[in-house]
Design an enzyme around this catalytic site. Structure first.
Site, mmCIF file in Angstrom:
data_model
loop_
_atom_site.group_PDB
_atom_site.id
_atom_site.type_symbol
_atom_site.label_atom_id
_atom_site.label_comp_id
_atom_site.label_asym_id
_atom_site.label_seq_id
_atom_site.Cartn_x
_atom_site.Cartn_y
_atom_site.Cartn_z
ATOM 1 N N HIS A 34 101.171 55.526 76.021
ATOM 2 C CA HIS A 34 101.737 56.347 74.944
ATOM 3 C C HIS A 34 102.281 57.635 75.547
ATOM 4 C CE1 HIS A 34 102.058 57.304 70.653
ATOM 5 N NE2 HIS A 34 101.725 58.542 70.972
ATOM 6 N N ASP A 36 104.140 61.076 74.704
ATOM 7 C CA ASP A 36 104.475 62.019 73.643
ATOM 8 C C ASP A 36 105.603 62.934 74.076
ATOM 9 O OD1 ASP A 36 102.520 61.496 71.488
ATOM 10 O OD2 ASP A 36 101.044 61.994 73.028
ATOM 11 N N MET A 38 107.774 65.972 72.960
ATOM 12 C CA MET A 38 107.788 67.073 71.987
ATOM 13 C C MET A 38 108.853 68.084 72.385
ATOM 14 S SD MET A 38 103.708 67.747 71.569
ATOM 15 C CE MET A 38 102.516 66.414 71.758
ATOM 16 N N HIS A 67 106.594 58.290 71.690
ATOM 17 C CA HIS A 67 106.412 58.940 70.392
ATOM 18 C C HIS A 67 107.264 60.202 70.367
ATOM 19 C CE1 HIS A 67 103.373 60.949 67.399
ATOM 20 N NE2 HIS A 67 104.576 60.767 66.870
ATOM 21 N N MET A 69 108.373 63.294 68.912
ATOM 22 C CA MET A 69 108.101 64.400 67.989
ATOM 23 C C MET A 69 109.194 65.437 68.179
ATOM 24 S SD MET A 69 103.967 64.553 68.245
ATOM 25 C CE MET A 69 103.791 63.663 69.796
ATOM 26 N N ASP A 173 97.072 57.275 65.739
ATOM 27 C CA ASP A 173 97.137 58.215 66.851
ATOM 28 C C ASP A 173 96.497 59.525 66.433
ATOM 29 O OD1 ASP A 173 97.796 59.888 68.946
ATOM 30 O OD2 ASP A 173 99.958 59.830 68.614
#
Length: 223
Positions: A34, A36, A38, A67, A69, A173
């Site tokens: 995973h 992330d 951002m 992911h 964001m 998550d």
């Protein structure tokens, strides 16, 4: 019946050894990694982008669960695809045209995930969005930082989605650990993201194996 996929969150790894940590998780039984992304706008934190993902890609065969964001998710689709991303999960709160974005992601050769924050109702992803995407991510913490406490009040959303879409990958998550996996598995989640719960564990392989066992057993009741 969706099978368990365990996706350790690289946000909890030692950033000085990204490739080593990716290999370590794969060796310990992780199915996905995973990642992330951002942007400091959608969430008040800044992490890595496509160049870092591209740098990790040659060191592992794990599936890259990205992911996003970010405030403008359509902007980064091609970059993440070129970097080696395989699941591109955007936030429903960040776009007014989710179906067009799902189509763009698929056209770039990736699977499309749709994430919802803890306070976002599942009605925002029901119908055409859920029917066209490959995964729905129910956040069990407010997105932006690792190490937060698991929000059990999000589990009814997971269960409602599982019962309505029995074959869809449903990811959770935030705050996942040996203490919270039962609630997530029993609600119907099959993709489990865990950061500190795996990376800081004394025996990550045993944690991952336990997660898989609990998820696969729980999925039987939804079959």
């Amino acid at each position: 019946m969706p099978v368990a996929k365990i996706s350790p969150s690289m946000l909890s790894c030692d950033f000085a050894y990204l490739a080593v940590e990716a290999k370590r998780m794969e060796k310990n039984g992780a199915d996905w990694l995973h990642l992330d992304v951002m942007d400091g706008h959608f969430v008040p934190n800044l992490t890595w982008g496509a160049p870092i993902i591209s740098a990790i890609r040659p060191h592992t065969e794990a599936y890259f669960d990205c992911h996003m964001m970010v405030s403008n998710p359509s902007q980064w689709v091609d970059d993440i695809a070129k970097a080696g991303g395989q699941m591109y999960t955007f936030h429903i709160e960040a776009t007014k045209e989710p179906l067009a974005l799902i189509k763009q992601i698929h056209a770039a050769g990736m699977q499309a995930g749709v994430a919802i924050k803890p306070n976002t109702p599942i009605e925002s992803v029901l119908g055409e969005v859920a029917e066209n995407c490959d995964m729905i991510l129910v956040m069990t913490v407010e997105p932006g930082f690792g190490g937060q406490r698991f929000m059990a009040q999000c589990m009814p959303k997971v269960e409602a989605l599982r019962r309505k879409y029995p074959k869809l990958d449903i990811e959770v998550d935030g705050g996942l650990s040996l203490e919270t996996i039962d609630a997530s598995a029993d609600a119907g989640a099959n993709v489990i993201v865990a950061g500190t719960g795996i990376f800081k564990a004394e025996k990550p392989d045993e944690v991952i194996a336990t997660f898989k066992e609990k998820v696969n057993k729980a999925q039987e009741k939804f079959a």
